[in-house]
Structures are given as structure tokens and as C-alpha cells.
Motif scaffolding. Structure first.
Motif, short mmCIF file in Angstrom:
data_model
loop_
_atom_site.label_atom_id
_atom_site.label_comp_id
_atom_site.label_asym_id
_atom_site.label_seq_id
_atom_site.Cartn_x
_atom_site.Cartn_y
_atom_site.Cartn_z
N PRO A 343 0.83 -1.22 0.00
CA PRO A 343 0.00 0.00 0.00
C PRO A 343 0.85 1.26 0.00
O PRO A 343 1.37 1.68 1.04
CB PRO A 343 -0.82 -0.14 1.29
CG PRO A 343 0.04 -0.95 2.20
CD PRO A 343 0.82 -1.89 1.34
N ARG A 344 1.05 1.85 -1.15
CA ARG A 344 1.76 3.11 -1.28
C ARG A 344 1.00 4.00 -2.25
O ARG A 344 0.34 3.52 -3.18
CB ARG A 344 3.19 2.90 -1.82
CG ARG A 344 4.17 2.33 -0.79
CD ARG A 344 5.53 2.16 -1.43
NE ARG A 344 6.06 3.43 -1.92
CZ ARG A 344 6.85 4.22 -1.19
NH1 ARG A 344 7.17 3.89 0.04
NH2 ARG A 344 7.30 5.36 -1.70
N ASP A 345 1.08 5.31 -2.02
CA ASP A 345 0.40 6.25 -2.92
C ASP A 345 1.01 6.21 -4.30
O ASP A 345 0.30 6.25 -5.31
CB ASP A 345 0.47 7.67 -2.34
CG ASP A 345 -0.33 7.80 -1.05
OD1 ASP A 345 -1.24 6.99 -0.85
OD2 ASP A 345 -0.02 8.70 -0.25
N ARG A 346 2.34 6.16 -4.36
CA ARG A 346 3.04 6.15 -5.64
C ARG A 346 4.05 5.01 -5.63
O ARG A 346 5.23 5.21 -5.31
CB ARG A 346 3.74 7.48 -5.89
CG ARG A 346 2.77 8.64 -6.09
CD ARG A 346 3.51 9.92 -6.42
NE ARG A 346 2.59 11.02 -6.66
CZ ARG A 346 2.97 12.26 -6.95
NH1 ARG A 346 4.28 12.54 -7.05
NH2 ARG A 346 2.07 13.23 -7.15
N PRO A 347 3.62 3.80 -5.97
CA PRO A 347 4.55 2.68 -5.97
C PRO A 347 5.63 2.87 -7.03
O PRO A 347 5.38 3.38 -8.13
CB PRO A 347 3.66 1.48 -6.29
CG PRO A 347 2.45 2.05 -6.94
CD PRO A 347 2.25 3.40 -6.35
N ARG A 348 6.86 2.49 -6.69
CA ARG A 348 7.99 2.63 -7.60
C ARG A 348 8.02 1.50 -8.63
O ARG A 348 7.64 0.37 -8.31
CB ARG A 348 9.29 2.68 -6.81
CG ARG A 348 9.46 3.95 -5.98
CD ARG A 348 10.66 3.86 -5.08
NE ARG A 348 10.40 2.99 -3.94
CZ ARG A 348 10.67 3.30 -2.67
NH1 ARG A 348 11.20 4.48 -2.39
NH2 ARG A 348 10.43 2.44 -1.71
N SER A 349 8.50 1.83 -9.80
CA SER A 349 8.62 0.84 -10.88
C SER A 349 10.00 0.98 -11.51
O SER A 349 10.54 2.09 -11.62
CB SER A 349 7.54 1.04 -11.95
OG SER A 349 6.26 0.86 -11.40
N TYR A 350 10.55 -0.16 -11.92
CA TYR A 350 11.87 -0.19 -12.53
C TYR A 350 11.84 -1.12 -13.74
O TYR A 350 11.04 -2.06 -13.81
CB TYR A 350 12.94 -0.68 -11.55
CG TYR A 350 13.03 0.14 -10.28
CD1 TYR A 350 13.86 1.25 -10.21
CD2 TYR A 350 12.29 -0.21 -9.16
CE1 TYR A 350 13.96 2.00 -9.04
CE2 TYR A 350 12.38 0.53 -7.99
CZ TYR A 350 13.21 1.64 -7.94
OH TYR A 350 13.30 2.37 -6.78
N GLN A 351 12.75 -0.84 -14.68
CA GLN A 351 12.89 -1.69 -15.87
C GLN A 351 14.37 -1.84 -16.17
O GLN A 351 15.11 -0.87 -16.21
CB GLN A 351 12.18 -1.06 -17.06
CG GLN A 351 12.34 -1.82 -18.36
CD GLN A 351 11.51 -1.23 -19.48
OE1 GLN A 351 10.36 -0.86 -19.29
NE2 GLN A 351 12.11 -1.15 -20.66
N PHE A 352 14.81 -3.11 -16.40
CA PHE A 352 16.21 -3.40 -16.65
C PHE A 352 16.33 -4.38 -17.81
O PHE A 352 15.57 -5.35 -17.88
CB PHE A 352 16.89 -3.99 -15.40
CG PHE A 352 16.81 -3.11 -14.19
CD1 PHE A 352 17.74 -2.10 -14.01
CD2 PHE A 352 15.81 -3.29 -13.25
CE1 PHE A 352 17.68 -1.28 -12.89
CE2 PHE A 352 15.73 -2.47 -12.14
CZ PHE A 352 16.67 -1.46 -11.95
N ASP A 353 17.29 -4.12 -18.68
CA ASP A 353 17.57 -5.02 -19.79
C ASP A 353 18.52 -6.11 -19.34
O ASP A 353 19.52 -5.84 -18.64
CB ASP A 353 18.20 -4.27 -20.96
CG ASP A 353 17.22 -3.30 -21.61
OD1 ASP A 353 16.02 -3.58 -21.57
OD2 ASP A 353 17.68 -2.26 -22.14
N ALA A 354 18.22 -7.36 -19.73
CA ALA A 354 19.11 -8.46 -19.43
C ALA A 354 20.32 -8.42 -20.35
O ALA A 354 20.32 -7.77 -21.40
CB ALA A 354 18.37 -9.79 -19.58
N ARG A 355 21.38 -9.13 -19.96
CA ARG A 355 22.56 -9.21 -20.82
C ARG A 355 22.22 -9.94 -22.12
O ARG A 355 21.24 -10.69 -22.18
CB ARG A 355 23.69 -9.96 -20.10
CG ARG A 355 24.20 -9.29 -18.84
CD ARG A 355 25.41 -10.05 -18.33
NE ARG A 355 25.92 -9.51 -17.08
CZ ARG A 355 25.57 -9.95 -15.88
NH1 ARG A 355 24.73 -10.96 -15.76
NH2 ARG A 355 26.08 -9.40 -14.79
N PHE A 356 23.03 -9.69 -23.12
CA PHE A 356 22.87 -10.43 -24.38
C PHE A 356 24.23 -10.98 -24.79
O PHE A 356 25.19 -10.21 -24.94
CB PHE A 356 22.34 -9.52 -25.49
CG PHE A 356 22.07 -10.26 -26.77
CD1 PHE A 356 20.86 -10.92 -26.96
CD2 PHE A 356 23.02 -10.31 -27.78
CE1 PHE A 356 20.62 -11.59 -28.14
CE2 PHE A 356 22.78 -11.00 -28.95
CZ PHE A 356 21.57 -11.63 -29.13
#
Length: 408
Positions: A343-356
Motif C-alpha cells: 500500500p503506497r500512494d506512488r509505488p515505484r517501478s523499474y525496468q532493466f535489460d538483461a545481458r545479451f
């Protein structure tokens, strides 16, 4: 059809035609010469024939396609279709209007006989520099059409010929000259006997792909939810109930669970990686003598997205180790998506690219590590996207419940 001498032969034949068509309208001798208009206008009656441009023939430029088969073998001789653009200029005593007399005679002659005759082409072929030309044998006749050029077009054309004074001229387009390639097509095999068999042809058509839980009975309705590895495909279409069905999913053979005229239930191939795959049906047809059965009748191809599931995710220093339920190829692109859980007003989000590539070792893999940085400590919902196929989240009581990873 003709060889590389066709262009030069057409020009020579045009000059011979103009020379023979001037009498008896013109009662004096006229020189008909090739080349661009001279820098020093001649005083003697002269007609210059100048090929100033060559363009592809729009109507015939692709008539010979394709020229080669999938194996590179020549199916038919390549053929270039071109149009020739001529500038015909007139010279002589201006006080006696000789250029205008020549123009009138040429325009009338080309309007009366707009097609190069075989006689003129064969006469041109007698020239020593045109020995071996075969334009006369071409079934495509060369036709001359007057080209309408305004003052702007004339100005541009004559400005390209530096230090050449303007002379009374007309422009004509010769359509079309065909130039054969050097490649020789292979001859067809001899036919020993002919056999004709008539079979009703109703092509199957595929419409869309839905899914049901694997092992479901015929009373379970398909839904439009995510298609994961634990679900069977339900392919809708028309004319699907035919004998000799082979179902191909992503280029791999799939087992048929149930078959009806408007739908087919398939089991997904186990080794199929995540991503977008095509579904196509092939049906066996028996033809020939002796009879040969092959999958010659094919449906159209419809796509579907095979989505992976995150079985487990764990945090380790510098990255998150993700394990999926289906194998992922090393050359696939993977993206890790983290959404703060709780329960948060503004939940954090992240995006990361995997190695290739994803990981060292054997291909494919079920577990790989995605480097992460700058993630605040907490609990996160985990999704992984492989070649655009995004893993679904677990859902219960109106909220997402997993899979989860604790980042410390």
C-alpha cells in the motif's frame, strides 16, 4: 528480345528510315548523321539524330520477374525493357526555311510509319559495326511517339549541351527495346505421360487463436487470457475438418487434441520458446502416378504470443535471478520489470535489460541473471518480457499477489 546491339541498331535504323522517307518531298540532298547537335551549325541540309536519354519502360520493366528459382537456377532469361529518347535537329539555309521543310517531312513520315520496319532494321544490321545484331528477330516492335516538351524542358535539355547553339528540333520516344540477359534457362524435363486428377479444393482458413487449460474437456469455453505453457491452443477457422491434418506451431509439429470443422484444439510443443509464433495447418493430398501423398494444401498463417511464467525470482548482490517455466533461447532479448508491492500512494517501478546473450553455457536456459542498480529496498512484483512476450502476474481477491522478490 535482342542483344546488346539493339540500342545502336534502333538508332541506325531510324536514320536509314529518315533518309529514305525524305524524297520526293525534299528535292535536295540531306545528310542524316548521328550524335548531339554540332557546336558549329552546318550550312548544308543536315538532320542530326541524338539519343539523349534512356529510361525503363514502365509497362514492361517487371514482365520477366521472377527470373530465378529459390535454388538460384535460371527460370527464364532476364530481360531489360527500356525506352529511347531522341532529339532530332534540323539544319540548312534559314533564308529558304530548309530546317522547317526537313521538320515537316520528318514529322509526317514518323506519323505515317511510327514503327521501325524489319527492312530498315535488316539494312542497319549490314553495317560492319552492327554485325551480329538480332533486333529484327525481336517480337517487340519499336514504336516512335512524339514527346511534348515545353520551353522549360527544352531549356533544361539544351543547357546540358555546353557551347551548342539551339536549333529547330523535335523530340521522340522509342518504345520499347528489349535487352536479353546472358543467362540461359535450364530446359524442362521431358514428359513421359500426363495424368490429370480432379479433387475438390476448399482451402482451410484460420481466423484467431485462443486457449483453454491443458486437459480441459470440450465443455470448457476458450478465453482470451494469456497463453502460457500450461494451456492448449484453440484455433478457430473454416473448413478445418479434413483428413491428413498436420498442425505446425512456430515451425514445430503440434499434437491435435480435438478436431471440428470450425475449431481445432492443439497441444503446444514443449520446446517452443517465448515470443510470437505462427500457427498453420497442412493437409495431405494424394497426386501423381504412382500416387504420392504430401502436405500440399496449406492454410493461411495466424500469430499468437506464447508467454512465459516466472517460477521463482531471488535477489542477489547486483542482480535478480529469474527462473521461467519454459526455456528461453540465449539469443532472445529479455527485459525485467519490477513494480513495488504494498500500500503506497506512488509505488515505484523499474525496468532493466538483461545481458545479451542471456547466460553462458548451453542453449536454451530456464534461469538467468538480470543486473539491477538503484533499486530501493522493498518487495516487488516481478515480470519478465522475452521478445515482447510478457509474463503474467498472479491474481487473487482483486489484486496482484505474485510472483514477488525481496530486494534488501
Amino acid at each position: 528480345m535482342s542483344n546488346v546491339l539493339a540500342v545502336a541498331t534502333a538508332t541506325e535504323a531510324l536514320m536509314l528510315f529518315l533518309a529514305r522517307s525524305l524524297p520526293p518531298d525534299i528535292g535536295f540532298g540531306v545528310n542524316v548523321v548521328p550524335g548531339k547537335p554540332p557546336a558549329e551549325p552546318p550550312q548544308d541540309p543536315t538532320i542530326s539524330v541524338f539519343l539523349y536519354q534512356v529510361t525503363p519502360n514502365a509497362a514492361m520493366r517487371n514482365r520477366d520477374a521472377p527470373t530465378r528459382g529459390p535454388d538460384g537456377a535460371v527460370l527464364r532469361r532476364p530481360q531489360a525493357a527500356i525506352d529511347l529518347h531522341y532529339l532530332i535537329s534540323f539544319y540548312g539555309d534559314e533564308t529558304k526555311l530548309v530546317p522547317q521543310q526537313l521538320l515537316g517531312a520528318v514529322v509526317r513520315s514518323l506519323h505515317e510509319e511510327p514503327v521501325l520496319s524489319r527492312t530498315d532494321i535488316e539494312a542497319a544490321a549490314q553495317r560492319a559495326h552492327l554485325a551480329g545484331t538480332d533486333l529484327a528477330a525481336s517480337p517487340q516492335r519499336v514504336r516512335f511517339t512524339p514527346a511534348q516538351m515545353d520551353l522549360d524542358d527544352l531549356s533544361k535539355l539544351w543547357s546540358t549541351m555546353l557551347q551548342t547553339p539551339y536549333a529547330l528540333s523535335v523530340a521522340y520516344q522509342a518504345t520499347a527495346v528489349l535487352l536479353d540477359g546472358r543467362a540461359t534457362p535450364t530446359a524442362g524435363k521431358p514428359v513421359l505421360r500426363r495424368a490429370i486428377r480432379v479433387e475438390p479444393f476448399v482451402r482451410p482458413g484460420l481466423d484467431r487463436v485462443l486457449s483453454v487449460p491443458s486437459g480441459s474437456g470440450p465443455d470448457v469455453a476458450p478465453d482470451e487470457g494469456p497463453i502460457t505453457a500450461d494451456r492448449d491452443l484453440v484455433v478457430f477457422g473454416v473448413n478445418l475438418r479434413r483428413p491428413g491434418l498436420t498442425a505446425m506451431v512456430g515451425g514445430k509439429r503440434a499434437n491435435v487434441v480435438r478436431l471440428a470443422d470450425d475449431r481445432v484444439v492443439l497441444r503446444q510443443p514443449d520446446t517452443l520458446p517465448p515470443g510470437t509464433h505462427g500457427v498453420q495447418f497442412r493437409y495431405e493430398v494424394t497426386l501423381g502416378e504412382p500416387p504420392v501423398t504430401r502436405p500440399w494444401l496449406e492454410s493461411n498463417l495466424v500469430p499468437y504470443v506464447r508467454r512465459p511464467r516466472v517460477v521463482r525470482a531471488r535477489w542477489q548482490q547486483g542482480g535478480i535471478v529469474v527462473r521461467t517455466d519454459i526455456p528461453v533461447s540465449l539469443d532472445q532479448r529479455a527485459v525485467l520489470l519490477l513494480d513495488e508491492y504494498g500500500p503506497r500512494d506512488r509505488p515505484r517501478s523499474y525496468q532493466f535489460d538483461a545481458r545479451f546473450p542471456l547466460a553462458p553455457g548451453s542453449d536454451p536456459v530456464r534461469e538467468f541473471t538480470v543486473p539491477v542498480t538503484g533499486v530501493a529496498a522493498g518487495r516487488y512484483l516481478v515480470r519478465v518480457q522475452v521478445d515482447g512476450a510478457q509474463s503474467p502476474l498472479e491474481f487473487a481477491d482483486g489484486a496482484f499477489t505474485g510472483p514477488l522478490v525481496d530486494v534488501s
